[in-house]
Design a protein around this motif. Structure first.
Motif, mmCIF file in Angstrom:
data_model
loop_
_atom_site.group_PDB
_atom_site.id
_atom_site.type_symbol
_atom_site.label_atom_id
_atom_site.label_comp_id
_atom_site.label_asym_id
_atom_site.label_seq_id
_atom_site.Cartn_x
_atom_site.Cartn_y
_atom_site.Cartn_z
ATOM 1 N N PHE A 147 6.390 -0.940 0.156
ATOM 2 C CA PHE A 147 6.102 0.493 0.022
ATOM 3 C C PHE A 147 4.603 0.751 0.106
ATOM 4 O O PHE A 147 4.182 1.794 0.636
ATOM 5 N N ALA A 148 3.788 -0.174 -0.397
ATOM 6 C CA ALA A 148 2.333 -0.017 -0.279
ATOM 7 C C ALA A 148 1.910 0.058 1.190
ATOM 8 O O ALA A 148 1.044 0.856 1.566
ATOM 9 N N ARG A 149 2.518 -0.770 2.020
ATOM 10 C CA ARG A 149 2.208 -0.729 3.453
ATOM 11 C C ARG A 149 2.635 0.600 4.068
ATOM 12 O O ARG A 149 1.910 1.174 4.897
ATOM 13 N N ARG A 150 3.787 1.097 3.660
ATOM 14 C CA ARG A 150 4.247 2.393 4.172
ATOM 15 C C ARG A 150 3.292 3.512 3.740
ATOM 16 O O ARG A 150 2.957 4.391 4.535
ATOM 17 N N PHE A 151 2.896 3.458 2.487
ATOM 18 C CA PHE A 151 1.991 4.496 1.980
ATOM 19 C C PHE A 151 0.666 4.449 2.730
ATOM 20 O O PHE A 151 0.125 5.490 3.129
ATOM 21 N N ASP A 152 0.152 3.252 2.919
ATOM 22 C CA ASP A 152 -1.132 3.102 3.616
ATOM 23 C C ASP A 152 -1.052 3.637 5.044
ATOM 24 O O ASP A 152 -2.003 4.262 5.529
ATOM 25 N N ALA A 153 0.073 3.410 5.708
ATOM 26 C CA ALA A 153 0.231 3.907 7.071
ATOM 27 C C ALA A 153 0.180 5.425 7.125
ATOM 28 O O ALA A 153 -0.352 6.012 8.079
ATOM 29 N N GLU A 154 0.690 6.083 6.086
ATOM 30 C CA GLU A 154 0.711 7.544 6.055
ATOM 31 C C GLU A 154 -0.591 8.132 5.519
ATOM 32 O O GLU A 154 -1.119 9.102 6.077
ATOM 33 N N TYR A 155 -1.102 7.555 4.437
ATOM 34 C CA TYR A 155 -2.180 8.216 3.699
ATOM 35 C C TYR A 155 -3.361 7.320 3.347
ATOM 36 O O TYR A 155 -4.222 7.711 2.564
ATOM 37 N N GLY A 156 -3.411 6.129 3.927
ATOM 38 C CA GLY A 156 -4.525 5.235 3.632
ATOM 39 C C GLY A 156 -5.869 5.845 3.983
ATOM 40 O O GLY A 156 -6.846 5.713 3.221
ATOM 41 N N ALA A 157 -5.945 6.527 5.104
ATOM 42 C CA ALA A 157 -7.207 7.139 5.522
ATOM 43 C C ALA A 157 -7.638 8.227 4.543
ATOM 44 O O ALA A 157 -8.846 8.422 4.289
ATOM 45 N N LEU A 158 -6.670 8.942 3.967
ATOM 46 C CA LEU A 158 -7.006 9.994 3.007
ATOM 47 C C LEU A 158 -7.502 9.406 1.689
ATOM 48 O O LEU A 158 -8.406 9.970 1.050
ATOM 49 N N LEU A 159 -6.957 8.262 1.272
ATOM 50 C CA LEU A 159 -7.481 7.593 0.073
ATOM 51 C C LEU A 159 -8.958 7.249 0.261
ATOM 52 O O LEU A 159 -9.758 7.348 -0.677
ATOM 53 N N ILE A 160 -9.323 6.856 1.461
ATOM 54 C CA ILE A 160 -10.717 6.527 1.747
ATOM 55 C C ILE A 160 -11.559 7.797 1.805
ATOM 56 O O ILE A 160 -12.664 7.863 1.236
ATOM 57 N N ALA A 161 -11.062 8.834 2.458
ATOM 58 C CA ALA A 161 -11.812 10.089 2.596
ATOM 59 C C ALA A 161 -12.086 10.744 1.252
ATOM 60 O O ALA A 161 -13.120 11.398 1.076
ATOM 61 N N THR A 162 -11.185 10.567 0.297
ATOM 62 C CA THR A 162 -11.360 11.171 -1.021
ATOM 63 C C THR A 162 -12.046 10.236 -2.011
ATOM 64 O O THR A 162 -12.227 10.593 -3.183
ATOM 65 N N GLY A 163 -12.401 9.035 -1.569
ATOM 66 C CA GLY A 163 -13.170 8.128 -2.410
ATOM 67 C C GLY A 163 -12.363 7.276 -3.351
ATOM 68 O O GLY A 163 -12.926 6.607 -4.229
ATOM 69 N N TYR A 164 -11.047 7.238 -3.178
ATOM 70 C CA TYR A 164 -10.230 6.406 -4.060
ATOM 71 C C TYR A 164 -10.178 4.952 -3.611
ATOM 72 O O TYR A 164 -9.870 4.069 -4.409
ATOM 73 N N GLU A 165 -10.435 4.704 -2.346
ATOM 74 C CA GLU A 165 -10.515 3.343 -1.816
ATOM 75 C C GLU A 165 -11.643 3.285 -0.776
ATOM 76 O O GLU A 165 -11.985 4.306 -0.161
ATOM 77 N N GLN A 166 -12.210 2.103 -0.596
ATOM 78 C CA GLN A 166 -13.222 1.908 0.440
ATOM 79 C C GLN A 166 -12.602 1.427 1.745
ATOM 80 O O GLN A 166 -13.163 1.622 2.831
ATOM 81 N N ASP A 167 -11.458 0.780 1.628
ATOM 82 C CA ASP A 167 -10.739 0.271 2.802
ATOM 83 C C ASP A 167 -9.283 0.087 2.393
ATOM 84 O O ASP A 167 -8.873 0.580 1.335
ATOM 85 N N ASN A 168 -8.500 -0.629 3.202
ATOM 86 C CA ASN A 168 -7.079 -0.802 2.865
ATOM 87 C C ASN A 168 -6.763 -2.137 2.224
ATOM 88 O O ASN A 168 -5.619 -2.585 2.214
ATOM 89 N N SER A 169 -7.793 -2.784 1.643
ATOM 90 C CA SER A 169 -7.559 -4.081 1.016
ATOM 91 C C SER A 169 -6.656 -3.969 -0.224
ATOM 92 O O SER A 169 -6.081 -4.966 -0.673
ATOM 93 N N TRP A 170 -6.525 -2.749 -0.780
ATOM 94 C CA TRP A 170 -5.666 -2.567 -1.951
ATOM 95 C C TRP A 170 -4.217 -2.923 -1.649
ATOM 96 O O TRP A 170 -3.476 -3.349 -2.559
ATOM 97 N N VAL A 171 -3.813 -2.782 -0.395
ATOM 98 C CA VAL A 171 -2.430 -3.041 -0.014
ATOM 99 C C VAL A 171 -2.074 -4.513 -0.262
ATOM 100 O O VAL A 171 -1.024 -4.827 -0.826
ATOM 101 N N ALA A 172 -2.945 -5.407 0.135
ATOM 102 C CA ALA A 172 -2.700 -6.829 -0.031
ATOM 103 C C ALA A 172 -2.681 -7.244 -1.500
ATOM 104 O O ALA A 172 -2.099 -8.277 -1.848
ATOM 105 N N ALA A 173 -3.291 -6.439 -2.363
ATOM 106 C CA ALA A 173 -3.354 -6.778 -3.790
ATOM 107 C C ALA A 173 -2.088 -6.381 -4.554
ATOM 108 O O ALA A 173 -1.932 -6.761 -5.714
ATOM 109 N N VAL A 174 -1.200 -5.622 -3.919
ATOM 110 C CA VAL A 174 0.032 -5.198 -4.584
ATOM 111 C C VAL A 174 0.984 -6.380 -4.678
ATOM 112 O O VAL A 174 1.327 -6.986 -3.655
#
Length: 254
Positions: A226-253
């Motif tokens: 599900f983390a991969r699915r979420f990142d595909a939809e909204y990963g860029a928005l997490l970065i734009a809003t400052g909640y993540e710097q990149d998508n490395s959070w996905v691998a940490a789930v």
């Protein structure tokens, strides 16, 4: 002149002000705070955006779920003092799931009941996926529309961490609202999660609209898939809003 009979000057009240946000970003909390501060000056909350905001009747408009493009379509709001509150979209999703499934007030259009029926008919992860595809888009669109706009944007998580200091800076410094330190502190304290729900932030009550409230709860519910699915939809928005710097959070789930 009999000075003793002079009436005190009436409180001029707050200047026109708007709290813009999206669902599950502490909207009820901050609405409660604004009502504690400004009482009858605060307009009733809206199920739908009105054709025109009546600033003469109500100076303060609270918890308005509005995209920036919609805001700009309202010329009466051009000079209003405003601030935007957002929340980590992953926690927004989790909070939305439990709220829609169990506790959210039913709306006049029947949308909440429709979603409740869907979520109660499928598994937890199927329900998350349905919300991801069909419902989270509204919150994401609001966030996306305000990101990088130059407006005052506050994060729910930061407000929780130091509410009194951040609200003092917001109202007194950035919005130049005349508030005494005592009045603000009293309103902040009486609006806190612990005061309202009579339990500590993070202590879960599945039957309460204030279920849990803590940041990072998504980590207890996201699977790697599900983390991969979420990142595909909204990963860029997490970065734009400052909640993540990149998508490395996905691998940490886990």
């Amino acid at each position: 002149m009999l000075f003793g009979f002079l009436s005190p000057k009436p409180d001029p009240g707050p200047p026109p002000m708007m709290h813009i946000t999206h669902g599950k970003a502490g909207s009820t909390w901050i609405d409660r705070l604004l009502r504690a501060l400004f009482r009858k000056q605060v307009a009733p909350r809206y199920w739908e955006i009105p054709a025109r905001f009546d600033l003469a009747k109500h100076a303060v408009h609270s918890a308005v779920f509005m995209r920036r493009e919609t805001f700009l379509d309202h010329p009466e709001l051009a000079e209003i003092r405003r601030f935007v509150v957002i929340r980590d979209l992953r926690d927004t999703l989790i909070s939305q799931y439990f709220s829609m499934r169990d506790t959210h007030e039913l709306d006049p259009n029947g949308i909440v009941q429709q979603r409740r029926d869907i979520l109660r008919s499928c598994s937890f992860e199927e329900g998350l996926q349905w919300l991801l595809t069909n419902a989270l888009v509204k919150q994401a669109d609001i966030q996306r529309s305000w990101a990088g706009s130059g407006e005052i944007i506050l994060k729910y998580e930061d407000l929780l961490a130091d509410d009194l200091a951040m609200f003092r800076e917001l109202f007194c410094d950035r919005l130049a609202i005349a508030l005494s330190a005592e009045r603000l502190e009293e309103a902040v304290r009486e609006s806190r999660f612990e005061t309202v729900y009579k339990r500590k932030l993070g202590e879960e009550d599945a039957k309460s609209h204030g279920r849990k409230g803590t940041p990072g709860d998504w980590k207890n519910h996201f699977t790697p898939d599900f983390a991969r699915r979420f990142d595909a939809e909204y990963g860029a928005l997490l970065i734009a809003t400052g909640y993540e710097q990149d998508n490395s959070w996905v691998a940490a789930v886990a």
